[in-house]
Design a protein around this motif. Structure first.
Motif, PDB file in Angstrom:
ATOM      1  N   SER A  65       0.826  -1.212   0.000  1.00  0.00           N
ATOM      2  CA  SER A  65       0.000   0.000   0.000  1.00  0.00           C
ATOM      3  C   SER A  65       0.857   1.257   0.000  1.00  0.00           C
ATOM      4  O   SER A  65       0.562   2.227  -0.714  1.00  0.00           O
ATOM      5  CB  SER A  65      -0.932  -0.005   1.220  1.00  0.00           C
ATOM      6  N   SER A  69       0.959   3.780  -3.189  1.00  0.00           N
ATOM      7  CA  SER A  69       0.513   5.154  -2.934  1.00  0.00           C
ATOM      8  C   SER A  69       1.601   6.161  -3.286  1.00  0.00           C
ATOM      9  O   SER A  69       1.311   7.224  -3.849  1.00  0.00           O
ATOM     10  CB  SER A  69       0.114   5.310  -1.460  1.00  0.00           C
ATOM     11  N   HIS A 137      -4.685   3.628  -9.055  1.00  0.00           N
ATOM     12  CA  HIS A 137      -4.457   4.550  -7.950  1.00  0.00           C
ATOM     13  C   HIS A 137      -4.009   5.926  -8.445  1.00  0.00           C
ATOM     14  O   HIS A 137      -4.327   6.936  -7.820  1.00  0.00           O
ATOM     15  CB  HIS A 137      -3.439   3.959  -6.974  1.00  0.00           C
ATOM     16  N   SER A 198      -5.428   7.147  -1.647  1.00  0.00           N
ATOM     17  CA  SER A 198      -4.914   5.915  -2.222  1.00  0.00           C
ATOM     18  C   SER A 198      -4.723   4.835  -1.170  1.00  0.00           C
ATOM     19  O   SER A 198      -5.132   3.680  -1.356  1.00  0.00           O
ATOM     20  CB  SER A 198      -3.575   6.187  -2.928  1.00  0.00           C
ATOM     21  N   ASN A 201      -7.981   3.280   0.004  1.00  0.00           N
ATOM     22  CA  ASN A 201      -8.939   2.922  -1.039  1.00  0.00           C
ATOM     23  C   ASN A 201      -9.285   1.434  -1.012  1.00  0.00           C
ATOM     24  O   ASN A 201      -8.409   0.585  -0.843  1.00  0.00           O
ATOM     25  CB  ASN A 201      -8.378   3.292  -2.408  1.00  0.00           C
ATOM     26  N   SER A 205      -9.115  -0.915  -5.430  1.00  0.00           N
ATOM     27  CA  SER A 205      -8.133  -1.966  -5.117  1.00  0.00           C
ATOM     28  C   SER A 205      -8.734  -3.356  -5.165  1.00  0.00           C
ATOM     29  O   SER A 205      -8.054  -4.322  -5.533  1.00  0.00           O
ATOM     30  CB  SER A 205      -7.529  -1.716  -3.730  1.00  0.00           C
ATOM     31  N   THR A 215      -3.545  -5.059  -1.117  1.00  0.00           N
ATOM     32  CA  THR A 215      -3.269  -3.876  -0.303  1.00  0.00           C
ATOM     33  C   THR A 215      -3.800  -4.107   1.108  1.00  0.00           C
ATOM     34  O   THR A 215      -4.569  -5.040   1.352  1.00  0.00           O
ATOM     35  CB  THR A 215      -3.930  -2.630  -0.921  1.00  0.00           C
TER      36      THR A 215
END
Length: 262
Positions: A65, A69, A137, A198, A201, A205, A215
Motif C-alpha cells: 500500500s 501510494s 491509484h 490511495s 482505497n 483496489s 493492499t
C-alpha cells in the motif's frame, strides 16, 4: 431564541455522537483481552496490537500500500501539476470539458470505475496486476492533486511570473524557480490528501488485486471473513491515528479554507 439554541446544540451533539461513536467503540474494543471482538471490553490488553506484527500478510500488504501510494502519487503529480497550471493560467476552448474529465474519477462511483479498469486494463489489454493497480491509484489521486494545486494557484499572483519572464527568465525556469516555490505548501497538502485517498482505497483496489498482490484494506477485509478477533480493531485505531496526524499537517500547511474555494 434560547430554545432554538438548545435544539441546535442537541442536534450538533447527536451528529457528533453518530460520527464519533463508532470510532470510540472500535478504539475501546481493540483492547479486549479475549479472542472475540466485543464491547465493552472485559479487560485491557495490547496483545492484538502485537498480533498485527505477527501476521505476515499485514506487514506485506502494508508495504504494498505504501509503495503503490507513493509511486502513484508521483505519477499523479507529474500529470496533475501541469494540468492544474494550464487550467488556472490559460483560457482555451474546451477548458470546462477538460476540467470535467480530470475531476470525473471523484464523481464516478468507485465500483463502476474499478470494474471498468478491470475489464480494460487486465482482461482486454492483459496488463500485469501491479501495473494495473498503479494506474488505478494514479487515476483516483489525480483529481485531488489538480483540485488542491489549482486552489493554491488561485491565490498566486501571475504578475510575478510575467515579471520574471520580462526580465529574461525562460518559461521553464520561471515555472520551477517562481511558480512552484510559491505553491509549495499546496503541493505538499495535495500529496498528503492524495496519499490518504490511495492508501485507504477499497473499491478500486478490490478489482485491481489478485493472488500474491493485495493492499492493506483488502487484506483487512479478507481477515474479517475468517477471524473475529480484535486485530482489525487494533489496525483501525492505528490507521485513525495515522490519518488524524496527516490531516493535522494538511491543516497546518493550508487551512480548511483552501478546500472550500472554487
Amino acid at each position: 431564541m434560547r430554545e432554538k439554541n438548545r435544539g441546535l446544540a442537541l442536534f450538533t451533539l447527536l451528529v457528533y455522537i453518530f460520527l464519533l461513536g463508532p470510532l470510540v467503540i472500535i478504539a475501546f474494543a481493540s483492547f479486549e483481552p479475549g479472542s472475540v471482538l466485543k464491547f465493552p471490553p472485559t479487560g485491557f490488553s495490547l496483545k492484538w496490537y502485537r498480533n498485527i506484527l505477527e501476521v505476515k500478510m499485514f506487514m506485506t500488504t502494508f508495504s504494498t500500500s505504501i509503495i503503490v501510494s507513493l509511486i502513484g502519487n508521483l505519477f499523479a503529480l507529474l500529470l496533475g501539476i501541469p494540468a492544474a497550471y494550464a487550467l488556472s493560467r490559460f483560457e482555451f476552448k474546451g477548458k470546462a470539458a477538460l476540467n470535467a474529465v480530470f475531476i470525473s474519477p471523484v464523481l464516478i462511483p468507485g465500483i463502476v470505475l474499478g470494474f471498468t479498469m478491470l475489464k480494460y486494463l487486465i482482461i482486454t489489454y492483459h496488463l500485469p496486476i501491479y501495473a494495473a493497480l498503479l494506474i488505478g491509484h494514479t487515476v483516483i489521486m489525480l483529481p485531488f492533486i489538480i483540485r488542491v494545486v489549482a486552489s493554491s494557484l488561485s491565490n498566486f499572483d501571475f504578475a510575478i511570473e510575467e515579471a520574471a519572464l520580462s526580465l529574461g527568465a525562460g518559461q521553464f525556469k520561471t515555472f520551477f524557480k517562481v511558480v512552484l516555490p510559491n505553491i509549495k505548501s499546496g503541493i505538499i497538502a495535495a500529496i498528503l490528501i492524495a496519499f490518504l485517498e490511495s492508501f485507504n482505497n477499497v473499491d478500486i483496489s478490490v478489482f485491481m488485486t489478485g493472488p500474491g498482490l493485495s493492499t492493506l484494506p483488502i487484506q483487512m477485509l479478507t481477515y474479517v471473513e475468517n477471524h473475529f478477533d480484535p486485530t482489525i480493531a487494533a489496525i483501525s485505531v492505528l490507521l485513525m491515528i495515522f490519518t488524524a496526524v496527516l490531516m493535522f499537517i494538511i491543516e497546518r500547511l493550508m487551512g480548511l479554507s483552501y478546500f472550500t474555494k472554487r
